[in-house]
Design an enzyme around this catalytic site. Structure first.
Site, PDB file in Angstrom:
ATOM      1  N   ASP A  30       0.848  -1.191   0.000  1.00 18.15           N
ATOM      2  CA  ASP A  30       0.000   0.000   0.000  1.00 18.15           C
ATOM      3  C   ASP A  30       0.888   1.247   0.000  1.00 18.15           C
ATOM      4  OD1 ASP A  30      -3.228   0.500   0.991  1.00 18.15           O
ATOM      5  OD2 ASP A  30      -1.832   2.198   1.057  1.00 18.15           O
ATOM      6  N   GLN A  93     -14.200   2.481   1.865  1.00 21.00           N
ATOM      7  CA  GLN A  93     -13.639   2.067   0.573  1.00 21.00           C
ATOM      8  C   GLN A  93     -13.408   3.298  -0.307  1.00 21.00           C
ATOM      9  OE1 GLN A  93     -15.923  -0.876  -1.612  1.00 21.00           O
ATOM     10  NE2 GLN A  93     -14.261  -1.192  -3.109  1.00 21.00           N
ATOM     11  N   HIS A  99     -10.443  -5.414  -2.952  1.00 20.76           N
ATOM     12  CA  HIS A  99      -9.090  -5.681  -2.450  1.00 20.76           C
ATOM     13  C   HIS A  99      -9.154  -6.012  -0.970  1.00 20.76           C
ATOM     14  CE1 HIS A  99      -9.975  -1.384  -2.234  1.00 20.76           C
ATOM     15  NE2 HIS A  99      -9.306  -1.371  -1.099  1.00 20.76           N
ATOM     16  N   HIS A 101      -6.963  -5.852   2.523  1.00 22.89           N
ATOM     17  CA  HIS A 101      -5.811  -5.260   3.215  1.00 22.89           C
ATOM     18  C   HIS A 101      -5.210  -6.319   4.137  1.00 22.89           C
ATOM     19  CE1 HIS A 101      -6.958  -0.923   2.439  1.00 22.89           C
ATOM     20  NE2 HIS A 101      -8.138  -1.486   2.282  1.00 22.89           N
TER      21      HIS A 101
HETATM   22  P1  5GP Z   1      -9.761   1.307   0.470  1.00 21.99           P
HETATM   23  O1  5GP Z   1      -9.795   2.674   1.128  1.00 21.99           O
HETATM   24  O2  5GP Z   1     -10.477   1.353  -0.858  1.00 21.99           O
HETATM   25  O3  5GP Z   1     -10.183   0.183   1.343  1.00 21.99           O
HETATM   26  O4  5GP Z   1      -8.238   1.031   0.179  1.00 21.99           O
HETATM   27  C1  5GP Z   1      -7.555   1.579  -0.901  1.00 21.99           C
HETATM   28  C2  5GP Z   1      -6.085   1.536  -0.566  1.00 21.99           C
HETATM   29  O5  5GP Z   1      -5.372   1.777  -1.756  1.00 21.99           O
HETATM   30  C3  5GP Z   1      -5.654   2.619   0.424  1.00 21.99           C
HETATM   31  O6  5GP Z   1      -5.081   2.000   1.569  1.00 21.99           O
HETATM   32  C4  5GP Z   1      -4.659   3.453  -0.359  1.00 21.99           C
HETATM   33  O7  5GP Z   1      -3.559   3.897   0.414  1.00 21.99           O
HETATM   34  C5  5GP Z   1      -4.221   2.507  -1.464  1.00 21.99           C
HETATM   35  N1  5GP Z   1      -3.828   3.165  -2.691  1.00 21.99           N
HETATM   36  C6  5GP Z   1      -4.498   4.169  -3.331  1.00 21.99           C
HETATM   37  N2  5GP Z   1      -3.835   4.520  -4.450  1.00 21.99           N
HETATM   38  C7  5GP Z   1      -2.743   3.714  -4.523  1.00 21.99           C
HETATM   39  C8  5GP Z   1      -1.682   3.609  -5.465  1.00 21.99           C
HETATM   40  O8  5GP Z   1      -1.598   4.312  -6.473  1.00 21.99           O
HETATM   41  N3  5GP Z   1      -0.712   2.674  -5.214  1.00 21.99           N
HETATM   42  C9  5GP Z   1      -0.766   1.870  -4.101  1.00 21.99           C
HETATM   43  N4  5GP Z   1       0.238   0.993  -3.958  1.00 21.99           N
HETATM   44  N5  5GP Z   1      -1.769   1.937  -3.197  1.00 21.99           N
HETATM   45  C10 5GP Z   1      -2.733   2.852  -3.412  1.00 21.99           C
END
Ligand code: 5GP
Ligand code: ZN
Length: 113
Positions: A30, A93, A99, A101
């Site tokens: 991440d 999200q 995805h 974590h």
């Molecule tokens: P969500 O908030 O949708 O559960 O998790 C999305 C995750 O994607 C977040 O923890 C965020 O830091 C990660 N993320 C967002 N953009 C990028 C990116 O461009 N590269 C990587 N490696 N992680 C990303």
């Protein structure tokens, strides 16, 4: 899906720090880690959220947990870690390609925030 961030990471058009890949899954670090180890395990097939999962995804989703198991051991966080899915904006999200974590390397609170 052409305008999806994680589809672009999976196809390599956006760089990432890859830690695992097979035919069905892609895992990478991440970019904004919430724990010393924070890996995203991502099914390659584009599905926006957990709600779009179908019967045919059973095997792939089972493999997610086997990969989390393997990575947790490899990264030395098998003394305590979390596998978390945020489903929907209200749950936090922000990227709408499903995805998982994988978080470890520190203590966690319960209930989560
Ligand atoms: P969500 O908030 O949708 O559960 O998790 C999305 C995750 O994607 C977040 O923890 C965020 O830091 C990660 N993320 C967002 N953009 C990028 C990116 O461009 N590269 C990587 N490696 N992680 C990303
Ligand atoms: Zn996608």
């Amino acid at each position: 899906m052409s305008d999806c961030l994680f589809c672009k990471i999976i196809d390599g058009s956006i760089p990432s720090k890859k830690v695992y890949e097979d035919d069905d899954l892609f895992a990478f670090e991440d970019v904004n880690p919430q724990a010393p180890t924070h890996i995203l395990v991502v099914p390659k097939s584009h599905k926006p959220t957990l709600l779009e999962l179908e019967e045919s995804d059973k095997e792939t989703i089972g493999k997610v947990y086997l990969v989390a198991n393997k990575l947790a051991r490899e990264k030395g966080i098998d003394d305590g870690f979390r596998v978390v899915v945020n489903c929907g904006e209200k749950a936090g999200q922000s990227v709408f390609h499903i995805h998982f974590h994988l978080l470890g390397g520190r203590s966690f609170m319960w209930p989560p925030g």
